[in-house]
Write an enzyme that holds these catalytic residues in place. Sequence first.
Site, PDB file in Angstrom:
ATOM      1  N   TYR A 291       0.828  -1.219   0.000  1.00 22.63           N
ATOM      2  CA  TYR A 291       0.000   0.000   0.000  1.00 22.63           C
ATOM      3  C   TYR A 291       0.860   1.264   0.000  1.00 22.63           C
ATOM      4  CZ  TYR A 291      -4.390  -2.418   0.042  1.00 22.63           C
ATOM      5  OH  TYR A 291      -5.452  -3.178  -0.369  1.00 22.63           O
TER       6      TYR A 291
ATOM      7  N   GLN B 160     -15.036   2.562  -7.740  1.00 22.44           N
ATOM      8  CA  GLN B 160     -14.351   1.429  -7.129  1.00 22.44           C
ATOM      9  C   GLN B 160     -12.932   1.841  -6.745  1.00 22.44           C
ATOM     10  OE1 GLN B 160     -15.098  -2.438  -9.427  1.00 22.44           O
ATOM     11  NE2 GLN B 160     -15.493  -0.845 -10.952  1.00 22.44           N
TER      12      GLN B 160
ATOM     13  N   VAL C  80      -9.647   3.691  -5.182  1.00 22.83           N
ATOM     14  CA  VAL C  80      -9.241   4.128  -3.832  1.00 22.83           C
ATOM     15  C   VAL C  80      -8.220   5.267  -3.931  1.00 22.83           C
ATOM     16  CG1 VAL C  80      -9.674   1.834  -2.879  1.00 22.83           C
ATOM     17  CG2 VAL C  80      -7.381   2.388  -3.686  1.00 22.83           C
TER      18      VAL C  80
ATOM     19  N   HIS D  78     -15.061   0.945  -2.389  1.00 15.85           N
ATOM     20  CA  HIS D  78     -13.977   0.135  -1.827  1.00 15.85           C
ATOM     21  C   HIS D  78     -13.060   0.922  -0.909  1.00 15.85           C
ATOM     22  CE1 HIS D  78     -14.591  -2.579  -5.588  1.00 15.85           C
ATOM     23  NE2 HIS D  78     -15.480  -2.799  -4.649  1.00 15.85           N
TER      24      HIS D  78
ATOM     25  N   CYS E 281      -8.234   1.716  12.525  1.00 14.86           N
ATOM     26  CA  CYS E 281      -7.628   0.927  13.610  1.00 14.86           C
ATOM     27  C   CYS E 281      -8.280  -0.457  13.683  1.00 14.86           C
ATOM     28  CB  CYS E 281      -7.816   1.655  14.947  1.00 14.86           C
ATOM     29  SG  CYS E 281      -7.179   0.682  16.321  1.00 14.86           S
TER      30      CYS E 281
ATOM     31  N   CYS F 189      -9.911  -0.291  17.735  1.00 13.43           N
ATOM     32  CA  CYS F 189     -11.097   0.501  18.113  1.00 13.43           C
ATOM     33  C   CYS F 189     -11.875   0.986  16.905  1.00 13.43           C
ATOM     34  CB  CYS F 189     -10.656   1.683  18.979  1.00 13.43           C
ATOM     35  SG  CYS F 189      -9.653   2.882  18.066  1.00 13.43           S
TER      36      CYS F 189
ATOM     37  N   SER G 230     -13.103  -3.436 -15.555  1.00 16.43           N
ATOM     38  CA  SER G 230     -13.081  -4.744 -16.237  1.00 16.43           C
ATOM     39  C   SER G 230     -14.305  -5.565 -15.870  1.00 16.43           C
ATOM     40  CB  SER G 230     -11.812  -5.518 -15.836  1.00 16.43           C
ATOM     41  OG  SER G 230     -11.803  -5.670 -14.412  1.00 16.43           O
TER      42      SER G 230
ATOM     43  N   GLU H  31     -11.440  -1.717 -24.235  1.00 19.75           N
ATOM     44  CA  GLU H  31     -11.729  -3.021 -24.861  1.00 19.75           C
ATOM     45  C   GLU H  31     -13.058  -3.556 -24.351  1.00 19.75           C
ATOM     46  OE1 GLU H  31      -8.178  -4.810 -23.376  1.00 19.75           O
ATOM     47  OE2 GLU H  31      -9.089  -5.352 -21.464  1.00 19.75           O
TER      48      GLU H  31
HETATM   49  C1  BV8 Z   1     -17.808  -9.174  -1.158  1.00 21.35           C
HETATM   50  C2  BV8 Z   1      -9.871  -2.153  -2.797  1.00 21.35           C
HETATM   51  C3  BV8 Z   1     -19.120 -10.472   0.284  1.00 21.35           C
HETATM   52  C4  BV8 Z   1      -8.585  -2.663  -2.288  1.00 21.35           C
HETATM   53  C5  BV8 Z   1     -10.807  -3.858  -4.274  1.00 21.35           C
HETATM   54  C6  BV8 Z   1     -15.313 -16.039  -6.308  1.00 21.35           C
HETATM   55  C7  BV8 Z   1     -14.253 -16.377  -5.506  1.00 21.35           C
HETATM   56  C8  BV8 Z   1     -13.813 -15.544  -4.476  1.00 21.35           C
HETATM   57  C9  BV8 Z   1     -14.456 -14.334  -4.247  1.00 21.35           C
HETATM   58  C10 BV8 Z   1     -15.511 -14.017  -5.064  1.00 21.35           C
HETATM   59  C11 BV8 Z   1     -15.953 -14.843  -6.083  1.00 21.35           C
HETATM   60  N1  BV8 Z   1     -16.996 -14.232  -6.709  1.00 21.35           N
HETATM   61  C12 BV8 Z   1     -17.228 -13.058  -6.124  1.00 21.35           C
HETATM   62  C13 BV8 Z   1     -16.346 -12.922  -5.092  1.00 21.35           C
HETATM   63  C14 BV8 Z   1     -16.263 -11.855  -4.193  1.00 21.35           C
HETATM   64  C15 BV8 Z   1     -15.157 -10.889  -4.558  1.00 21.35           C
HETATM   65  C16 BV8 Z   1     -14.889 -10.803  -6.039  1.00 21.35           C
HETATM   66  O1  BV8 Z   1     -15.624 -10.154  -6.757  1.00 21.35           O
HETATM   67  N2  BV8 Z   1     -13.806 -11.437  -6.471  1.00 21.35           N
HETATM   68  C17 BV8 Z   1     -13.441 -11.403  -7.877  1.00 21.35           C
HETATM   69  C18 BV8 Z   1     -11.902 -11.454  -8.001  1.00 21.35           C
HETATM   70  C19 BV8 Z   1     -14.112 -12.555  -8.579  1.00 21.35           C
HETATM   71  N3  BV8 Z   1     -15.679  -9.625  -4.118  1.00 21.35           N
HETATM   72  C20 BV8 Z   1     -15.486  -9.285  -2.845  1.00 21.35           C
HETATM   73  O2  BV8 Z   1     -14.848  -9.949  -2.057  1.00 21.35           O
HETATM   74  C21 BV8 Z   1     -16.165  -7.991  -2.400  1.00 21.35           C
HETATM   75  N4  BV8 Z   1     -16.856  -8.264  -1.192  1.00 21.35           N
HETATM   76  O3  BV8 Z   1     -18.227  -9.770  -2.108  1.00 21.35           O
HETATM   77  O4  BV8 Z   1     -18.267  -9.381   0.101  1.00 21.35           O
HETATM   78  C22 BV8 Z   1     -19.452 -10.460   1.703  1.00 21.35           C
HETATM   79  C23 BV8 Z   1     -20.758 -10.136   2.080  1.00 21.35           C
HETATM   80  C24 BV8 Z   1     -21.075 -10.172   3.419  1.00 21.35           C
HETATM   81  C25 BV8 Z   1     -20.091 -10.488   4.376  1.00 21.35           C
HETATM   82  C26 BV8 Z   1     -18.783 -10.773   3.981  1.00 21.35           C
HETATM   83  C27 BV8 Z   1     -18.448 -10.754   2.634  1.00 21.35           C
HETATM   84  C28 BV8 Z   1     -15.142  -6.929  -2.120  1.00 21.35           C
HETATM   85  C29 BV8 Z   1     -14.426  -6.580  -3.394  1.00 21.35           C
HETATM   86  C30 BV8 Z   1     -13.562  -5.356  -3.153  1.00 21.35           C
HETATM   87  C31 BV8 Z   1     -12.114  -5.717  -3.367  1.00 21.35           C
HETATM   88  N5  BV8 Z   1     -11.320  -4.489  -3.248  1.00 21.35           N
HETATM   89  N6  BV8 Z   1     -10.106  -2.726  -4.125  1.00 21.35           N
HETATM   90  C32 BV8 Z   1      -7.444  -2.041  -3.012  1.00 21.35           C
HETATM   91  O5  BV8 Z   1      -7.639  -1.287  -3.982  1.00 21.35           O
HETATM   92  O6  BV8 Z   1      -6.309  -2.315  -2.605  1.00 21.35           O
HETATM   93  S1  BV8 Z   1     -11.100  -4.441  -5.830  1.00 21.35           S
HETATM   94  C33 BV8 Z   1     -10.053  -3.692  -6.970  1.00 21.35           C
HETATM   95  O7  BV8 Z   1     -10.203  -4.355  -8.234  1.00 21.35           O
HETATM   96  C34 BV8 Z   1     -10.449  -2.281  -7.309  1.00 21.35           C
HETATM   97  O8  BV8 Z   1     -10.980  -1.551  -6.261  1.00 21.35           O
HETATM   98  C35 BV8 Z   1     -11.464  -2.439  -8.388  1.00 21.35           C
HETATM   99  O9  BV8 Z   1     -12.739  -2.314  -7.860  1.00 21.35           O
HETATM  100  C36 BV8 Z   1     -11.379  -3.856  -8.757  1.00 21.35           C
HETATM  101  C37 BV8 Z   1     -11.589  -4.081 -10.214  1.00 21.35           C
HETATM  102  O10 BV8 Z   1     -10.617  -3.427 -10.906  1.00 21.35           O
HETATM  103  P1  BV8 Z   1     -11.053  -2.349 -12.033  1.00 21.35           P
HETATM  104  O11 BV8 Z   1     -11.359  -1.072 -11.334  1.00 21.35           O
HETATM  105  O12 BV8 Z   1     -12.097  -2.878 -12.935  1.00 21.35           O
HETATM  106  O13 BV8 Z   1      -9.689  -2.222 -12.766  1.00 21.35           O
HETATM  107  P2  BV8 Z   1      -9.039  -3.312 -13.737  1.00 21.35           P
HETATM  108  O14 BV8 Z   1      -7.562  -3.078 -13.716  1.00 21.35           O
HETATM  109  O15 BV8 Z   1      -9.583  -4.659 -13.429  1.00 21.35           O
HETATM  110  O16 BV8 Z   1      -9.625  -2.898 -15.144  1.00 21.35           O
HETATM  111  C38 BV8 Z   1      -9.294  -1.651 -15.713  1.00 21.35           C
HETATM  112  C39 BV8 Z   1     -10.221  -1.471 -16.887  1.00 21.35           C
HETATM  113  O17 BV8 Z   1     -10.020  -0.182 -17.430  1.00 21.35           O
HETATM  114  C40 BV8 Z   1      -9.968  -2.472 -17.996  1.00 21.35           C
HETATM  115  O18 BV8 Z   1     -11.214  -2.947 -18.476  1.00 21.35           O
HETATM  116  C41 BV8 Z   1      -9.253  -1.630 -19.073  1.00 21.35           C
HETATM  117  O19 BV8 Z   1      -9.607  -2.058 -20.380  1.00 21.35           O
HETATM  118  C42 BV8 Z   1      -9.839  -0.268 -18.827  1.00 21.35           C
HETATM  119  N7  BV8 Z   1      -8.967   0.847 -19.191  1.00 21.35           N
HETATM  120  C43 BV8 Z   1      -7.625   0.949 -19.027  1.00 21.35           C
HETATM  121  N8  BV8 Z   1      -7.208   2.159 -19.460  1.00 21.35           N
HETATM  122  C44 BV8 Z   1      -8.317   2.840 -19.868  1.00 21.35           C
HETATM  123  C45 BV8 Z   1      -9.439   2.006 -19.702  1.00 21.35           C
HETATM  124  N9  BV8 Z   1     -10.687   2.389 -20.027  1.00 21.35           N
HETATM  125  C46 BV8 Z   1     -10.837   3.632 -20.529  1.00 21.35           C
HETATM  126  N10 BV8 Z   1      -9.810   4.488 -20.715  1.00 21.35           N
HETATM  127  C47 BV8 Z   1      -8.540   4.125 -20.406  1.00 21.35           C
HETATM  128  N11 BV8 Z   1      -7.530   4.990 -20.600  1.00 21.35           N
HETATM  129 ZN    ZN Z   2      -7.488   2.151  18.052  1.00 22.15          ZN
END
Ligand code: BV8
Ligand code: ZN
Length: 239
Positions: free
Chosen positions: A67, A101, A103, A119, A127, A130, A189, A215
Amino acid sequence: MDKLITEVKDRLQRAKCAAALTGAGISAESGVPTFRGQEGLWKNFRPEDLATPEAFARDPKLVWEWYLWRRGRIAPCAPNPAHHALVTLEQRIPDFTLITQNVDGLHRRAGSRNILHLHGTIWEVRCTGCGRVEENRDPDLAYPPLCSGCKKLLRPNVVWFGEALDPAILARAEEALNKCEVLLVVGTSAVVQPAASMALWAKRAGAYVVEINLEPTPLSRAVDSSLQGKAGEILPRLL
Ligand code: BV8
Ligand code: ZN
């Protein structure tokens, strides 16, 4: 593409209520690495390996290292024309909600007001003891970062994989998606849930859904129009 741009522009001009759902792609032209782009790998780790409570429990120092590296990478980046275009849209459309999405804090820096950070944000710490949340922008935070109150370990105030999103934020997002006439889905994506399903929620509620991405994505066949290209070039053309 021009015909599509005109159609979307026309709908935005008529809209009383609109929303945008953004992902890492909207910050790509600001120099912020996306998750699944070539920079998505950090020291050969995948985000899904590090952005989890298990990884933090196992090796908090490694997760903090990632981070802090990202903070260092994001700190010099400035909002790009795509971020600024969404600020203008918010000023022009009576009821506009920005759901992100990301951060990286660039929407806030660009001047967007009504933002839902699904997110969390890399510029806050929380913390593990707390639950106190504080802003913290220090890219050289000494390890281990401890709470000024209870001295327990601090974590980044982001939502990790396997963690629930803030129910209040989720409820506000659902409300915005149900009432918007137009939804712009920009630079995601459409892999991560529940954000990836939000475009379908809006579609089902009657919104005209536009995807802006370099894409095709799993959403492309479900949206009303797909504008393929850079967000920094396409969004300003919609104003
Ligand atoms: C939840 C914060 C339930 C942290 C992020 C199967 C197995 C295991 C888990 C799961 C599963 N199915 C679903 C899940 C749950 C999981 C999930 O979805 N997993 C995925 C991998 C399948 N989801 C979760 O766990 C979520 N919570 O479901 O909770 C629950 C309910 C009750 C009680 C307990 C639990 C939480 C998900 C949040 C994860 N945190 N980020 C950090 O940033 O460090 S996710 C992280 O990746 C980002 O925040 C972002 O949201 C996410 C996706 O990335 P994108 O933003 O789409 O970026 P990416 O690089 O992928 O794509 C970029 C795009 O831009 C591309 O399409 C590209 O073509 C395009 N692009 C590039 N340049 C340009 C452009 N477009 C236009 N112009 C340009 N110039
Ligand atoms: Zn504390």
